[in-house]
Design a protein around this motif. Structure first.
Motif, PDB file in Angstrom:
ATOM      1  N   ALA A   3      35.131  12.746   4.080  1.00 36.83           N
ATOM      2  CA  ALA A   3      36.033  13.569   3.265  1.00 36.83           C
ATOM      3  C   ALA A   3      37.485  13.290   3.641  1.00 36.83           C
ATOM      4  O   ALA A   3      37.855  13.337   4.813  1.00 36.83           O
ATOM      5  CB  ALA A   3      35.715  15.044   3.466  1.00 36.83           C
ATOM      6  N   GLY A   4      38.300  12.958   2.641  1.00 34.19           N
ATOM      7  CA  GLY A   4      39.722  12.724   2.857  1.00 34.19           C
ATOM      8  C   GLY A   4      40.093  11.299   3.195  1.00 34.19           C
ATOM      9  O   GLY A   4      41.276  10.952   3.194  1.00 34.19           O
TER      10      GLY A   4
ATOM     11  N   ARG B 216      32.270  20.005  25.120  1.00 38.24           N
ATOM     12  CA  ARG B 216      32.889  21.152  24.445  1.00 38.24           C
ATOM     13  C   ARG B 216      33.700  20.700  23.229  1.00 38.24           C
ATOM     14  O   ARG B 216      33.648  21.322  22.164  1.00 38.24           O
ATOM     15  CB  ARG B 216      33.797  21.907  25.416  1.00 38.24           C
ATOM     16  N   ARG B 217      34.438  19.601  23.372  1.00 42.17           N
ATOM     17  CA  ARG B 217      35.250  19.087  22.265  1.00 42.17           C
ATOM     18  C   ARG B 217      34.373  18.627  21.102  1.00 42.17           C
ATOM     19  O   ARG B 217      34.670  18.900  19.939  1.00 42.17           O
ATOM     20  CB  ARG B 217      36.131  17.942  22.748  1.00 42.17           C
ATOM     21  N   LEU B 218      33.284  17.917  21.421  1.00 46.79           N
ATOM     22  CA  LEU B 218      32.386  17.435  20.364  1.00 46.79           C
ATOM     23  C   LEU B 218      31.724  18.602  19.642  1.00 46.79           C
ATOM     24  O   LEU B 218      31.590  18.597  18.415  1.00 46.79           O
ATOM     25  CB  LEU B 218      31.324  16.512  20.963  1.00 46.79           C
TER      26      LEU B 218
ATOM     27  N   THR C 141      31.119  19.460  13.151  1.00 47.04           N
ATOM     28  CA  THR C 141      30.754  18.504  12.096  1.00 47.04           C
ATOM     29  C   THR C 141      29.439  17.787  12.369  1.00 47.04           C
ATOM     30  O   THR C 141      28.887  17.170  11.470  1.00 47.04           O
ATOM     31  CB  THR C 141      31.859  17.435  11.938  1.00 47.04           C
ATOM     32  N   ASP C 142      28.937  17.867  13.601  1.00 47.15           N
ATOM     33  CA  ASP C 142      27.736  17.121  13.964  1.00 47.15           C
ATOM     34  C   ASP C 142      26.604  18.048  14.396  1.00 47.15           C
ATOM     35  O   ASP C 142      26.844  19.116  14.965  1.00 47.15           O
ATOM     36  CB  ASP C 142      28.037  16.141  15.109  1.00 47.15           C
ATOM     37  N   SER C 143      25.384  17.600  14.150  1.00 47.39           N
ATOM     38  CA  SER C 143      24.203  18.336  14.586  1.00 47.39           C
ATOM     39  C   SER C 143      24.029  18.182  16.093  1.00 47.39           C
ATOM     40  O   SER C 143      24.599  17.265  16.704  1.00 47.39           O
ATOM     41  CB  SER C 143      22.961  17.795  13.872  1.00 47.39           C
ATOM     42  N   PRO C 144      23.223  19.067  16.709  1.00 45.39           N
ATOM     43  CA  PRO C 144      22.963  18.921  18.151  1.00 45.39           C
ATOM     44  C   PRO C 144      22.389  17.553  18.504  1.00 45.39           C
ATOM     45  O   PRO C 144      22.702  17.004  19.571  1.00 45.39           O
ATOM     46  CB  PRO C 144      21.960  20.035  18.437  1.00 45.39           C
TER      47      PRO C 144
END
Length: 220
Positions: free
Chosen positions: A59-60, A147-149, A154-157
């Motif tokens: 997106a973008g 923590r940042r990820l 935006t991402d699944s575990p």
């Protein structure tokens, strides 16, 4: 009246210079994209090297600005024709740096940022060693990287787990870089990266206009 020292200083500021390839690498989430964007916003003399990729646009993202989005068939043809300075496959998608535009820009004094991994860095260094500056950004800790990820949302575990596993692998290649900076504070990290770029631009070997300038200074 302009003094001789002022004239020399002005001349020195405008000497012809060969461009450089400024590589920023880091594990996903350690800040290379943020630092790259800050450099692009604040330094008019550097631009992002636009890679080709087979992954779909996010997106973008704009074709030709963020990436050149191409098919796997097109990508494979470019590999066969040796049109890439470097290329790699990451998470099932291919990425590559087109050769012609970068080489032409370097001759004209254009600097480029490369947001690539250690494999791409090795390939670029093997081909254009004298033009390459390698900077690796480290997170302050593995917990902070996780923590940042997670905070991106935006991402699944499962994807985050895969990125963390890859991060440890990428960090193991830290000693293949010229400079290593710990990104515990984005502004402090950016200041250090700016200092590295400024110093590398002043390397004698890159200042192609020095020979003529010095000859003029020494002329009777």
């Amino acid at each position: 009246m302009v003094s001789a020292s002022q004239t020399s200083h002005a001349a020195g500021d405008t000497l012809a210079r060969r461009g450089l390839m400024f590589i920023l690498s880091s594990p996903s989430g350690a800040g290379k994209t943020t630092i790259s964007r800050m450099l692009l916003e604040r330094d008019a003399h550097i631009r992002m090297s636009v890679s080709c990729t087979t992954r779909p646009p996010r997106a973008g993202e704009v074709d030709g600005s963020d990436y050149h989005f191409i098919s796997q068939t097109q990508f494979d043809k470019m590999v066969e024709a040796e049109e890439f300075l470097e290329w790699a496959t990451v998470f099932g998608h291919s990425y590559g740096t087109p050769k012609a535009q970068v080489k032409a820009g370097l001759k004209e004094g254009q600097d480029y940022i490369f947001d690539i991994d250690w494999q791409g860095t090795q390939q670029l260094y093997q081909k254009l060693e004298r033009d390459v500056v390698r900077v690796f950004l480290l997170p302050p800790s593995i917990d902070e990287l996780h923590r940042r990820l997670t905070g991106r949302g935006t991402d699944s575990p499962e994807v985050i787990a895969a990125r963390m596993e890859r991060a440890r692998s990428e960090i193991s290649h830290w000693d293949g870089y010229d400079y290593v900076v710990v990104n515990d504070d984005v502004d402090a990290c950016f200041a250090k990266v700016e200092q590295i770029l400024a110093a590398e631009r002043m390397r004698r070997a890159r200042q192609t206009g020095l020979i003529g300038f010095v000859r003029e200074l020494m002329a009777p």
